[in-house]
Design a protein around this motif. Structure first.
Motif, mmCIF file in Angstrom:
data_model
loop_
_atom_site.group_PDB
_atom_site.id
_atom_site.type_symbol
_atom_site.label_atom_id
_atom_site.label_comp_id
_atom_site.label_asym_id
_atom_site.label_seq_id
_atom_site.Cartn_x
_atom_site.Cartn_y
_atom_site.Cartn_z
ATOM 1 N N MET A 1 0.829 -1.179 0.000
ATOM 2 C CA MET A 1 0.000 0.000 0.000
ATOM 3 C C MET A 1 0.870 1.237 0.000
ATOM 4 S SD MET A 1 -3.274 -0.721 2.485
ATOM 5 C CE MET A 1 -3.225 0.867 3.183
ATOM 6 N N LYS A 2 0.346 2.280 -0.563
ATOM 7 C CA LYS A 2 1.050 3.556 -0.585
ATOM 8 C C LYS A 2 0.507 4.442 0.520
ATOM 9 C CE LYS A 2 1.653 3.256 -5.532
ATOM 10 N NZ LYS A 2 1.127 3.643 -6.814
ATOM 11 N N GLU A 5 -3.216 5.567 0.937
ATOM 12 C CA GLU A 5 -4.075 4.663 0.171
ATOM 13 C C GLU A 5 -5.029 3.935 1.117
ATOM 14 O OE1 GLU A 5 -3.601 1.156 -3.166
ATOM 15 O OE2 GLU A 5 -2.029 1.389 -1.684
ATOM 16 N N ASP A 22 -1.374 -5.191 3.164
ATOM 17 C CA ASP A 22 -0.144 -4.433 2.900
ATOM 18 C C ASP A 22 1.031 -5.402 3.024
ATOM 19 O OD1 ASP A 22 2.082 -2.780 2.896
ATOM 20 O OD2 ASP A 22 1.269 -1.367 4.356
ATOM 21 N N SER A 23 1.740 -5.620 1.953
ATOM 22 C CA SER A 23 2.834 -6.591 1.954
ATOM 23 C C SER A 23 3.997 -6.182 2.861
ATOM 24 C CB SER A 23 3.350 -6.814 0.527
ATOM 25 O OG SER A 23 3.842 -5.604 0.000
ATOM 26 N N GLU A 24 4.076 -4.908 3.217
ATOM 27 C CA GLU A 24 5.162 -4.433 4.080
ATOM 28 C C GLU A 24 4.750 -4.328 5.547
ATOM 29 O OE1 GLU A 24 6.839 -0.862 2.469
ATOM 30 O OE2 GLU A 24 7.021 -1.745 0.475
ATOM 31 N N CYS A 25 3.513 -4.664 5.848
ATOM 32 C CA CYS A 25 2.995 -4.558 7.210
ATOM 33 C C CYS A 25 3.330 -5.819 8.000
ATOM 34 C CB CYS A 25 1.482 -4.355 7.163
ATOM 35 S SG CYS A 25 0.720 -4.216 8.797
ATOM 36 N N CYS A 30 -1.988 -9.056 8.256
ATOM 37 C CA CYS A 30 -1.247 -9.058 6.990
ATOM 38 C C CYS A 30 -0.339 -10.278 6.859
ATOM 39 C CB CYS A 30 -0.447 -7.765 6.846
ATOM 40 S SG CYS A 30 -1.516 -6.338 6.527
ATOM 41 N N HIS A 56 -5.374 -4.661 11.904
ATOM 42 C CA HIS A 56 -4.423 -4.046 10.976
ATOM 43 C C HIS A 56 -4.368 -2.533 11.182
ATOM 44 C CE1 HIS A 56 -2.379 -2.767 7.336
ATOM 45 N NE2 HIS A 56 -3.403 -1.963 7.108
ATOM 46 N N PHE A 60 -1.158 -0.288 12.281
ATOM 47 C CA PHE A 60 -0.696 0.804 11.423
ATOM 48 C C PHE A 60 -0.582 2.104 12.207
ATOM 49 C CE2 PHE A 60 -1.468 4.446 8.719
ATOM 50 C CZ PHE A 60 -0.574 4.251 7.681
#
Length: 102
Positions: A1-2, A5, A22-25, A30, A56, A60
């Motif tokens: 995710m950006k 976003e 979100d692949s980076e979360c 996730c 999530h 975040f």
């Protein structure tokens, strides 16, 4: 995710999406659940879907606040703000109303 976003996992385009929110979360949602599973939960009315998305979102926000606290301690809040606030949203953000210069 950006940065900035957001999306609605109940929309049909996520029906077969095996990626995490979100692949980076690093949150448990996730790491363990796909957008397709969350889509299924929302479409079938399973309450666990809302709990997973809330998990999530809390993760975040905790990450965001930790990075803001660190930036304040290190006197680099303006730089950190650029990482989190999308340029198109900056004028609408709560941070835009503050003078971040020290």
């Amino acid at each position: 995710m950006k940065v900035g976003e957001h999306f609605n996992v109940a929309k049909g385009l996520f029906k077969h999406d095996d990626r995490p929110i979100d692949s980076e979360c690093g949150c448990a949602t996730c790491r363990n659940y796909s957008r397709a599973y969350l889509h299924h939960c929302f479409k079938s009315g399973e309450l666990v879907g809302g709990s997973l998305v809330a998990q999530h979102n809390v993760y975040f926000m905790n990450e965001l606040m930790a990075s803001i606290r660190a930036a304040i301690r290190e006197n680099r809040l303006e730089e950190e703000k650029a990482k989190w606030v999308h340029p198109d949203l900056e004028q609408k953000s709560a941070l835009a109303s503050f003078n971040l210069r020290t």
